[in-house]
Design an enzyme around this catalytic site. Sequence first.
Site, short mmCIF file in Angstrom:
data_model
loop_
_atom_site.label_atom_id
_atom_site.label_comp_id
_atom_site.label_asym_id
_atom_site.label_seq_id
_atom_site.Cartn_x
_atom_site.Cartn_y
_atom_site.Cartn_z
N ASP A 53 0.22 -1.95 68.39
CA ASP A 53 -0.50 -0.69 68.18
C ASP A 53 -1.28 -0.75 66.86
O ASP A 53 -0.92 -1.50 65.96
CB ASP A 53 0.49 0.48 68.08
CG ASP A 53 1.05 0.88 69.45
OD1 ASP A 53 0.53 0.41 70.47
OD2 ASP A 53 2.01 1.67 69.46
N ARG A 107 -6.75 -3.43 73.54
CA ARG A 107 -6.66 -2.05 74.06
C ARG A 107 -7.58 -1.18 73.21
O ARG A 107 -7.42 -1.10 72.00
CB ARG A 107 -5.21 -1.55 73.93
CG ARG A 107 -5.06 -0.07 74.23
CD ARG A 107 -3.67 0.43 73.86
NE ARG A 107 -2.63 -0.22 74.64
CZ ARG A 107 -1.36 -0.32 74.26
NH1 ARG A 107 -0.97 0.17 73.10
NH2 ARG A 107 -0.47 -0.91 75.03
N ALA A 120 -5.96 8.03 66.62
CA ALA A 120 -5.13 9.24 66.55
C ALA A 120 -4.78 9.68 65.14
O ALA A 120 -4.01 10.60 64.97
CB ALA A 120 -3.85 9.00 67.35
N HIS A 131 -8.09 9.14 78.37
CA HIS A 131 -7.94 10.09 79.48
C HIS A 131 -9.25 10.80 79.72
O HIS A 131 -9.33 11.70 80.55
CB HIS A 131 -6.86 11.13 79.16
CG HIS A 131 -5.63 10.55 78.57
ND1 HIS A 131 -5.48 10.37 77.22
CD2 HIS A 131 -4.51 10.07 79.16
CE1 HIS A 131 -4.31 9.80 76.98
NE2 HIS A 131 -3.70 9.60 78.13
N GLU A 144 -3.88 16.43 69.62
CA GLU A 144 -4.99 15.99 70.47
C GLU A 144 -5.52 17.10 71.36
O GLU A 144 -6.62 16.99 71.89
CB GLU A 144 -4.54 14.81 71.35
CG GLU A 144 -4.61 13.51 70.59
CD GLU A 144 -3.67 12.45 71.13
OE1 GLU A 144 -3.58 11.39 70.52
OE2 GLU A 144 -3.00 12.69 72.16
#
Length: 307
Positions: free
Chosen positions: A134, A184, A189, A227, A292
């Site tokens: 990550d 990725r 965030a 998304h 978010e």
Amino acid sequence: MLRSALVTASRSPRCRSLVEGLPLARPVVGRFVAGHDVNAALRVTRTLARDRLVTLDRLGEDTTDRARAGSAVAAYRTLLATLAREGLAGRAEVSVKLSALGRALPADGDRIALDNAREICAAAAVAGTTVTVDMEDYASVDATLSIVAELRADFPWAGVVLQSYLRRTEADCADLAGPGSRVRLCKGAYDEPASVAYRRPAEVDASYVQCLKALLAGQGYPMVATHDPRLLAIAEALAARAGRSAGDHEYQMLHGVRTDEQRRLAARGPRVRVYVPYGAEWYPYFMRRLGERPANLVFFARALRGR
Ligand code: FDA
């Protein structure tokens, strides 16, 4: 502004003990977090693995205690051995945060995190699956990329996350679009200043598209983590234009977010992977998810009032 406040709160020990102590917080947390232990994570993985792939994140970050970093490694080893034993390693990989593995330790943090990440990659290789690292805050990007470069010397399939909100990321995507690389791509965030990050959503999205173009035109394995319906449609169009087929890239979404869309997309043919966090240290992850989407905060507040 709300997002900045929640990202700041995600690092505040006072807010942490306040939110963790709320008895009604757990059911809301359960929307985003699979559960507290490996058994809960496996239950969710088994269900998801019927039509989607999974990446499991054992929660924990910003560790400043060497023994805790060692416990994180042990937990990942157990997880990976269990995935292999249960026949799930072909459908589930793991995601790791280097700050959970000791990167933030005052002395020699980068080397400790590298050694710990190596151990997890070695366990993943035995299990027959992969690891994706990550990306955390801006200050950690250079160290993360160099640790992943070292990991890739022994484990060429080790993946990394890049964040389109950073001004540097288009160049990083070009550097990492070579053969075998697994990247990725997400929006990002954390709360970064305008000197290093795009702050307007339209700019973050425009950067995402440029990064997608570089990754999909390259020779690696892009993992499209969003998304956002508009970006998903653009990614599918760009993948088709680049001559990509279902097996050479994938789409990724978070556990508990746009679940119907995950299923619909997977049913149409593309590979879809769900990021499934589990563990007791859910607080910072949960706060970033609240930030978010303002509606999440309203939902959380209602749950706390028992409605
Ligand atoms: P955006 O935030 O614009 O959301 C688009 C739509 O998706 C919203 O309108 C809403 O419908 C839905 N949605 C998004 N988030 C939601 C939420 N929390 N609750 C409910 N609905 C929501 N970040 C990072 O900095 N480092 C990392 O390593 C990772 N890793 C990662 C892995 C995977 C698989 C994903 C999907 C995401 C990450 N992220 C991440 C998080 C990422 O940076 C980003 O914050 C979120 O994915 C939200 O951004 P979207 O691209 O979904 O767009």
